[in-house]
Design an enzyme around this catalytic site. Structure first.
Site, PDB file in Angstrom:
ATOM      1  N   CYS A 172       0.991  -1.089  -0.092  1.00  0.00           N
ATOM      2  CA  CYS A 172      -0.118   0.310   0.062  1.00  0.00           C
ATOM      3  C   CYS A 172       1.078   1.562  -0.135  1.00  0.00           C
ATOM      4  CB  CYS A 172      -1.197  -0.055   1.274  1.00  0.00           C
ATOM      5  SG  CYS A 172      -1.983  -1.195   1.174  1.00  0.00           S
ATOM      6  N   PHE A 223     -10.700  -4.938  -1.353  1.00  0.00           N
ATOM      7  CA  PHE A 223      -9.729  -4.637  -2.209  1.00  0.00           C
ATOM      8  C   PHE A 223     -10.230  -4.816  -3.944  1.00  0.00           C
ATOM      9  CE2 PHE A 223      -6.600  -5.462   1.298  1.00  0.00           C
ATOM     10  CZ  PHE A 223      -5.709  -4.872   0.947  1.00  0.00           C
ATOM     11  N   HIS A 311      -3.220   8.074   1.908  1.00  0.00           N
ATOM     12  CA  HIS A 311      -3.799   6.229   1.525  1.00  0.00           C
ATOM     13  C   HIS A 311      -4.981   5.901   2.233  1.00  0.00           C
ATOM     14  CE1 HIS A 311      -4.112   2.563  -0.046  1.00  0.00           C
ATOM     15  NE2 HIS A 311      -3.183   2.149   0.793  1.00  0.00           N
ATOM     16  N   ASN A 344     -10.062  -0.414  -1.798  1.00  0.00           N
ATOM     17  CA  ASN A 344      -8.061   0.440  -1.555  1.00  0.00           C
ATOM     18  C   ASN A 344      -7.620  -0.420  -2.701  1.00  0.00           C
ATOM     19  OD1 ASN A 344      -5.704  -0.192  -0.530  1.00  0.00           O
ATOM     20  ND2 ASN A 344      -5.932  -1.237   1.466  1.00  0.00           N
TER      21      ASN A 344
END
Length: 389
Positions: A172, A223, A311, A344
């Site tokens: 990430c 995700f 993030h 994500n």
């Protein structure tokens, strides 16, 4: 082009950039993104995942339903589709050695998305592809020699002496690492223009659910897949380039003895992840000091005087950050929107956040200084003090 039209272009460029770029400091000149064709609304994910993996365990379905409600994600894009499952049914067979099949899918998918994102970025930039001097490619979703950087360079028609850097398996924080590396290249090679592209797919980690692997459900609920690209360069050319963000200072830091808090292992079955429950707290315990290090570079003191490109690893991390730093609720709005719209998407997500905030920063009362932050395996912190132009 006539002298008058050149002067008009320069005036337009100056009007667009409210602040003058710092000489010799890297700036973001353009941005692009790309996604696979399959869009999955979060309310459809559970039924699709349970059907595709042939899961008959009602408790697993209930857990996934709860997780999907807490992630705040609304839509995501995914490479995985019916055609892939029809061609590779072994992907949903527990214990099946499928790394070869997964890489066949992932290697081509990430290059296709990265190439599309790069083309969109180059089009926005407005200059010739031959003016790109370096390419930095970030991915945790492919494995091969040569790497995707060479394939992307070929497909874009980059010069064969383009400087190539490949950053693999950073997870990430990879997007912000890519920015730091591109910044260093741009500032140490006058006149250079760096194409930074990131591309990720969850194919390597897709597998049938198992009660012994609760982390798989977190991945399924959170995700997504996609790609992003930016052009980085110092000393923008007036009338030709439109910088909107300056990369002022960058630092990286790892937390000792935390390498098992985020754990990823590659095997014959693909890649498996383990996320420690204490991950949000570990980040929370160290984030203020990390941010202060960056802010001290320009004598900045108040967290709420900055804009924040964070993030969005998950809502728990954003909530912890907001509470610890006593941020106003709107400060993380761009991160929350990126999580909501795309999930994500690992290294790419920071660029979706930056795109969200680009319009906000054009306001006359918009903040000049901000922080770009990402967290990942290590536990590693990446941060850049950024300046709105």
């Amino acid at each position: 082009m006539s002298k008058m039209s050149c002067e008009s272009s320069v005036m337009l460029d100056r009007a667009r950039a409210r602040r003058v770029p710092t000489p010799g400091t890297a700036t973001i000149l353009a941005l692009g993104k790309a996604f696979p064709s399959q869009l999955v609304p979060q309310e459809c994910l559970v039924e699709g995942y349970i059907r595709d993996t042939k899961c008959i365990d009602a408790t697993i379905k209930e857990k996934l339903e709860r997780l999907c409600k807490t992630t705040t994600v609304r839509t995501r894009y995914t490479v995985m589709c019916k055609e892939i499952l029809d061609k590779y049914p072994e992907l949903v067979t527990e214990g099946s050695p499928t790394i070869r099949q997964r890489l066949e899918i992932a290697n081509s998918a990430v290059v296709e998305m990265a190439t599309e994102a790069s083309k969109a970025c180059i089009k926005e930039w407005g200059r010739s592809v031959e003016d790109i001097t370096h390419i930095v490619y970030v991915s945790s979703s492919e494995i091969r020699l040569p790497g995707g950087d060479l394939y992307i360079a070929n497909q874009l028609g980059l010069k064969n002496d383009v400087g190539r850097v490949m950053l693999y398996f950073l997870g990430c924080y990879g997007g912000v690492t890519g920015l730091r590396v591109a910044k260093d290249i741009a500032e140490n090679n006058p006149g250079s223009r760096v194409l930074l592209t990131t591309s990720e797919t969850t194919i390597l980690g897709f597998r049938p659910p198992n009660n012994a692997r609760p982390y798989d459900l977190v991945g399924a609920a959170l995700f997504g897949d996609g790609a992003a690209a930016v052009i980085i360069g110092a000393d923008p050319v007036l009338g030709q380039e439109s910088p909107f963000m300056e990369l002022n200072c960058a630092i990286q830091q790892f937390l000792p003895d935390t390498q098992n808090v985020i754990n990823g292992k590659l095997s014959e079955e693909g890649i498996s992840f383990k996320l420690g429950r204490d991950l949000p707290q570990r980040i929370d315990d160290n984030i203020e000091g990390f941010c202060r290090k960056l802010m001290e570079k320009r004598n900045l003191v108040n967290f709420n005087d900055l804009f924040w490109a964070v993030h969005p690893g998950g809502p728990a991390i954003l909530n912890k950050l907001e509470n610890t730093l006593r941020l106003k609720s709107e400060k993380l709005e761009c991160s929350r929107k990126a999580l909501m719209d795309y999930g994500n998407v690992s290294s790419n997500t920071i660029f979706y956040v930056i795109e969200n905030m680009r319009e906000n920063l054009k306001r006359e009362d918009g903040e000049e200084w901000g922080l770009a932050l990402a967290f990942g395996p290590g536990i590693t912190f990446e941060g850049i003090l950024i300046r709105s132009l």
